[in-house]
Motif scaffolding. Structure first.
Motif, PDB file in Angstrom:
ATOM      1  N   THR A  30      15.250  -1.503   0.683  1.00 15.77           N
ATOM      2  CA  THR A  30      14.246  -1.681  -0.373  1.00 15.77           C
ATOM      3  C   THR A  30      12.845  -1.709   0.224  1.00 15.77           C
ATOM      4  N   VAL A  31      12.688  -2.407   1.341  1.00 14.33           N
ATOM      5  CA  VAL A  31      11.400  -2.434   2.036  1.00 14.33           C
ATOM      6  C   VAL A  31      11.036  -1.033   2.509  1.00 14.33           C
ATOM      7  N   ASN A  32      12.014  -0.295   3.009  1.00 13.15           N
ATOM      8  CA  ASN A  32      11.789   1.058   3.503  1.00 13.15           C
ATOM      9  C   ASN A  32      11.248   1.966   2.403  1.00 13.15           C
ATOM     10  N   ALA A  33      11.876   1.918   1.226  1.00 11.17           N
ATOM     11  CA  ALA A  33      11.445   2.751   0.106  1.00 11.17           C
ATOM     12  C   ALA A  33      10.013   2.412  -0.299  1.00 11.17           C
ATOM     13  N   SER A  34       9.670   1.136  -0.251  1.00 21.21           N
ATOM     14  CA  SER A  34       8.326   0.711  -0.636  1.00 21.21           C
ATOM     15  C   SER A  34       7.292   1.188   0.375  1.00 21.21           C
ATOM     16  N   LEU A  35       7.621   1.082   1.657  1.00 22.46           N
ATOM     17  CA  LEU A  35       6.664   1.489   2.692  1.00 22.46           C
ATOM     18  C   LEU A  35       6.388   2.989   2.638  1.00 22.46           C
ATOM     19  N   SER A  36       7.440   3.784   2.402  1.00 23.20           N
ATOM     20  CA  SER A  36       7.276   5.236   2.437  1.00 23.20           C
ATOM     21  C   SER A  36       6.633   5.789   1.170  1.00 23.20           C
ATOM     22  N   ASN A  37       6.757   5.077   0.050  1.00 28.93           N
ATOM     23  CA  ASN A  37       6.228   5.603  -1.216  1.00 28.93           C
ATOM     24  C   ASN A  37       5.046   4.801  -1.759  1.00 28.93           C
ATOM     25  N   ASP A  38       5.231   3.492  -1.855  1.00 27.87           N
ATOM     26  CA  ASP A  38       4.242   2.666  -2.543  1.00 27.87           C
ATOM     27  C   ASP A  38       2.927   2.565  -1.774  1.00 27.87           C
ATOM     28  N   LEU A  39       2.991   2.529  -0.434  1.00 30.97           N
ATOM     29  CA  LEU A  39       1.753   2.440   0.331  1.00 30.97           C
ATOM     30  C   LEU A  39       0.882   3.676   0.130  1.00 30.97           C
ATOM     31  N   VAL A  40       1.518   4.844   0.087  1.00 31.58           N
ATOM     32  CA  VAL A  40       0.772   6.079  -0.174  1.00 31.58           C
ATOM     33  C   VAL A  40       0.116   6.002  -1.547  1.00 31.58           C
ATOM     34  N   GLN A  41       0.870   5.475  -2.515  1.00 27.35           N
ATOM     35  CA  GLN A  41       0.332   5.352  -3.863  1.00 27.35           C
ATOM     36  C   GLN A  41      -0.883   4.418  -3.894  1.00 27.35           C
ATOM     37  N   ILE A  42      -0.799   3.333  -3.136  1.00 26.66           N
ATOM     38  CA  ILE A  42      -1.907   2.372  -3.117  1.00 26.66           C
ATOM     39  C   ILE A  42      -3.145   3.000  -2.495  1.00 26.66           C
ATOM     40  N   SER A  50      -8.351   6.394 -14.468  1.00 28.88           N
ATOM     41  CA  SER A  50      -7.403   5.500 -15.133  1.00 28.88           C
ATOM     42  C   SER A  50      -5.952   5.787 -14.752  1.00 28.88           C
ATOM     43  N   GLY A  51      -5.653   7.055 -14.423  1.00 27.12           N
ATOM     44  CA  GLY A  51      -4.281   7.412 -14.066  1.00 27.12           C
ATOM     45  C   GLY A  51      -3.739   6.615 -12.883  1.00 27.12           C
ATOM     46  N   PRO A  52      -4.467   6.580 -11.750  1.00 26.62           N
ATOM     47  CA  PRO A  52      -3.984   5.779 -10.608  1.00 26.62           C
ATOM     48  C   PRO A  52      -3.844   4.302 -10.918  1.00 26.62           C
ATOM     49  N   ILE A  53      -4.732   3.787 -11.789  1.00 27.00           N
ATOM     50  CA  ILE A  53      -4.602   2.376 -12.177  1.00 27.00           C
ATOM     51  C   ILE A  53      -3.283   2.168 -12.900  1.00 27.00           C
ATOM     52  N   ASN A  54      -2.945   3.128 -13.762  1.00 29.05           N
ATOM     53  CA  ASN A  54      -1.673   3.053 -14.478  1.00 29.05           C
ATOM     54  C   ASN A  54      -0.499   3.172 -13.501  1.00 29.05           C
ATOM     55  N   GLU A  55      -0.621   4.106 -12.539  1.00 36.19           N
ATOM     56  CA  GLU A  55       0.449   4.277 -11.545  1.00 36.19           C
ATOM     57  C   GLU A  55       0.589   3.017 -10.694  1.00 36.19           C
ATOM     58  N   ALA A  56      -0.558   2.409 -10.357  1.00 39.76           N
ATOM     59  CA  ALA A  56      -0.514   1.179  -9.561  1.00 39.76           C
ATOM     60  C   ALA A  56       0.213   0.083 -10.321  1.00 39.76           C
ATOM     61  N   ALA A  57      -0.015   0.041 -11.629  1.00 40.19           N
ATOM     62  CA  ALA A  57       0.689  -0.955 -12.440  1.00 40.19           C
ATOM     63  C   ALA A  57       2.189  -0.676 -12.439  1.00 40.19           C
ATOM     64  N   ASN A  58       2.545   0.624 -12.458  1.00 40.95           N
ATOM     65  CA  ASN A  58       3.964   0.981 -12.464  1.00 40.95           C
ATOM     66  C   ASN A  58       4.653   0.612 -11.149  1.00 40.95           C
ATOM     67  N   ILE A  59       3.928   0.758 -10.027  1.00 44.08           N
ATOM     68  CA  ILE A  59       4.568   0.468  -8.737  1.00 44.08           C
ATOM     69  C   ILE A  59       4.509  -1.016  -8.386  1.00 44.08           C
ATOM     70  N   MET A  60       3.822  -1.813  -9.204  1.00 43.83           N
ATOM     71  CA  MET A  60       3.778  -3.246  -8.920  1.00 43.83           C
ATOM     72  C   MET A  60       5.174  -3.854  -8.958  1.00 43.83           C
ATOM     73  N   SER A  61       6.019  -3.372  -9.902  1.00 41.43           N
ATOM     74  CA  SER A  61       7.377  -3.895  -9.970  1.00 41.43           C
ATOM     75  C   SER A  61       8.148  -3.554  -8.704  1.00 41.43           C
ATOM     76  N   GLU A  62       7.938  -2.326  -8.176  1.00 40.32           N
ATOM     77  CA  GLU A  62       8.597  -1.930  -6.932  1.00 40.32           C
ATOM     78  C   GLU A  62       8.085  -2.766  -5.769  1.00 40.32           C
ATOM     79  N   LEU A  63       6.797  -3.051  -5.763  1.00 47.28           N
ATOM     80  CA  LEU A  63       6.235  -3.894  -4.708  1.00 47.28           C
ATOM     81  C   LEU A  63       6.795  -5.310  -4.781  1.00 47.28           C
ATOM     82  N   GLN A  64       6.948  -5.824  -5.997  1.00 52.67           N
ATOM     83  CA  GLN A  64       7.523  -7.161  -6.151  1.00 52.67           C
ATOM     84  C   GLN A  64       8.949  -7.192  -5.604  1.00 52.67           C
ATOM     85  N   SER A  65       9.706  -6.136  -5.907  1.00 48.23           N
ATOM     86  CA  SER A  65      11.070  -6.043  -5.399  1.00 48.23           C
ATOM     87  C   SER A  65      11.078  -5.977  -3.876  1.00 48.23           C
TER      88      SER A  65
END
Length: 594
Positions: free
Chosen positions: A142-154, A303-318
């Motif tokens: 789960t940490v691996n998936a977040s590092l490879s995807n969510d960090l790029v998104q941030i 606004s799009g990235p802000i929306n995407e950031a909100a979507n990945i917040m759940s993944e970051l929490q996980s």
């Protein structure tokens, strides 16, 4: 609400977890800098597109058929170039982030497993195997998936948002005021919702760990389960734990999914306001159609990235909840280090003394009470007694898997807390009732204790000699590949008795000076057990043997029999002398044979 659930809901050290993840990543700082550079370049090139689009639209003059196609194609061509380069850089960035996350996860999993090897036996007694495996596999993945995807998104969000904001300020500062209302509203809503969902993701990880632990237990106990006709009851228990895990997963994902649509509504509201006020500015002659078009495109990028950031917040929490579970395991207190003056146990003769020992797994319940025991070198010491008398606990203390509460255990007149644990445990060979074999050849399993790659490594001749002494050689010879035959996981392709004989051969091969057998021959017949003991007596000459046995017929030739009841030695002597006393041992013996 249970205490466990309550503990799961408490706020955790989110900043601390993020900092610890950052320490893993900072080891690859140059790759991270390259990734950051690719992110900036890719997103800045993509931000040029809306401006060029506005220039192309302004090339359309008022009136039918009056279009400056040369300008349109010129700007459109540059848009294709910029977007193409941006896409290539985005691809390189994705590959780079996958590489970084792979390195981080490799190191994290390595650290967790290395720390597991340092944890005391008590940790494994108190924690489910399935839950430990879940942390090493599921949580780190789960940490691996977040590092490879969510960090790029941030990174993309930060650059795109600030870049788009800058371009909108250049086009029309007045229209930007709309976002002064909608953005704080989106941030406040996101913060509120993620605060509610964070404990849910911790509960999800915990419930999945419990489910894995239950499944591991049930799979390993299939024979017992079927023998007692517990299939339906086990299915019922699994359904309950499965429902708890699924419900926890649903709650986390359900409330986590609310964040994206809620923020998306606010962003669409801002787009509506931009369209309305942009039209008014156009009518007032203060903005061109191309500028309005560019501003709308930039507002979408804003606004799009802000929306995407909100979507990945759940993944970051996980991911943070999973990382917390992993770091909690890493933070578990390792086995107490050897004392500064601890010495290697050299030239062991096997004189073991337990002097007025007190011990309990908990402070409330004492298992061993004022136990005094002396095992002289080269003697076969049998330990007998009723279930729960403290026999196996005594072995745990001899091996220093646990330390005594009071009293002294010494080997060759050296207190064990003044000896290094490694040298103490190397002085013993141990065979337990619960045999353990790994997937590999029979040779590798027998030579397990002497495979350190040094001149001490076991030879085939030595392995064969140990197998012969353990009465397993003839069986191995009948196998198609002999000693190169592969044992499946935990030796499931051979019988329990054969597994025990292999582990006995493994113990006999060690160049140890003391031997512990904890119900080690419970799965072999009496005749074979007696043959093994005769062979052991010859091989373990001048070495101390501790044998825990329930079958009293097998320890009649012991040099001394210690009878333990409620953590105390109530009788000791040879079989003949104890039978003559007609005491506790006499009653145990008669109970087995009458």
């Amino acid at each position: 609400m249970s205490k466990q659930q309550s503990a799961e809901g408490k706020p955790k050290n989110r900043k601390g977890t993020m900092l610890r993840l950052a320490r893993y990543m900072i080891q690859y700082k140059y790759l991270l800098l390259l990734a950051f550079g690719l992110t900036i370049a890719s997103n800045l090139l993509a931000l040029v597109g809306p401006m060029l689009s506005g220039y192309a639209i302004d090339a359309i003059e008022a009136g039918a058929g009056r279009v400056n196609f040369r300008q349109v194609f010129y700007y459109a061509g540059w848009m294709v170039v910029f977007y193409l380069i941006s896409s290539v850089l985005s691809y390189l960035l994705a590959v780079l982030m996958i590489s970084i996350s792979r390195k981080v996860v490799y190191q994290m999993r390595k650290d967790v497993f290395a720390h597991l090897m340092e944890l005391p036996v008590s940790y494994f007694d108190l924690n489910q195997t399935g839950d430990i495996i879940s942390r090493i596999s599921y949580d780190i993945d789960t940490v691996n998936a977040s590092l490879s995807n969510d960090l790029v998104q941030i990174f993309t969000t930060l650059i795109t948002v600030f870049g788009a904001l800058g371009m909108m300020l250049v086009i029309s500062p007045r229209l930007v005021l709309i976002f002064g209302v909608t953005v704080p509203l989106a941030i406040a809503l996101t913060k509120f919702l993620t605060g509610k969902t964070r404990p849910l993701f911790r509960q999800r990880s915990c419930r999945l760990g419990e489910l894995n632990g239950f499944v591991e237990e049930m799979v390993s106990g299939q024979k017992t389960l079927k023998a007692y006709h517990q299939e339906e009851n086990t299915i019922y228990k699994f359904d309950r734990k499965n429902k708890e895990a699924v419900d926890a997963y649903y709650r986390a994902e359900y409330y986590g999914s609310v964040v994206g649509p809620a923020v998306n509504f606010i962003n669409n509201l801002s787009l509506t306001l931009v369209s309305v006020f942009g039209a008014l500015l156009f009518l007032a002659g203060q903005m061109s159609v191309g500028s309005i078009s560019s501003f709308i495109l930039y507002s979408r990028k804003f606004s799009g990235p802000i929306n995407e950031a909100a979507n990945i917040m759940s993944e970051l929490q996980s991911a943070l909840a999973a990382a917390e579970r992993v770091f909690r395991m890493i933070d578990e207190q390792a086995e107490a280090p050897d004392s500064e003056n601890a010495q290697e146990l050299m030239q062991v003769s096997g004189d073991v003394l337990l002097d007025h020992i007190y011990f309990g797994y908990t402070k409330e319940r004492q298992i061993i009470k004022d136990l005094t025991l002396h095992a002289q070198p080269g003697r076969l010491v049998a330990i007998v007694g009723p279930t729960g008398a403290g026999k196996t606990t005594l072995i745990n203390l001899l091996m220093r898997f646990y330390d005594v509460d009071s009293g002294i255990i010494s080997v060759d007149n050296h207190p064990v807390n003044a000896i290094t644990r490694t040298s103490l445990r190397k002085a013993y060979a141990m065979v337990l009732q619960d045999t353990w074999l790994f997937e590999g050849t029979i040779f590798e399993n027998i030579a397990y204790g002497r495979t350190d790659g040094t001149k001490n490594a076991a030879t085939l001749e030595e392995v064969i000699a140990a197998a012969k002494a353990a009465k397993i050689h003839s069986y191995i010879q009948r196998l198609p590949q002999g000693y190169e035959s592969i044992l499946t996981d935990d030796g499931t392709n051979i019988s329990k008795g054969q597994k025990q004989l292999l582990t006995i051969a493994r113990a006999m091969l060690l160049e140890s000076h003391m031997l512990i057998l904890d119900e080690a021959t419970s799965n072999v017949d009496t005749r074979t057990e007696q043959q093994i003991q005769q062979a052991m007596r010859k091989l373990m000459e001048h070495k101390t043997c501790f044998v825990i046995a329930h079958r009293l017929s097998t320890i009649q030739n012991a040099d001394v029999i210690l009878v333990i009841d409620h953590g105390e030695v109530v009788e000791q002597g040879t079989h003949q002398s104890l039978m003559a006393q007609k005491g506790f041992y006499y009653r145990l013996y008669r109970a087995q044979f009458e």
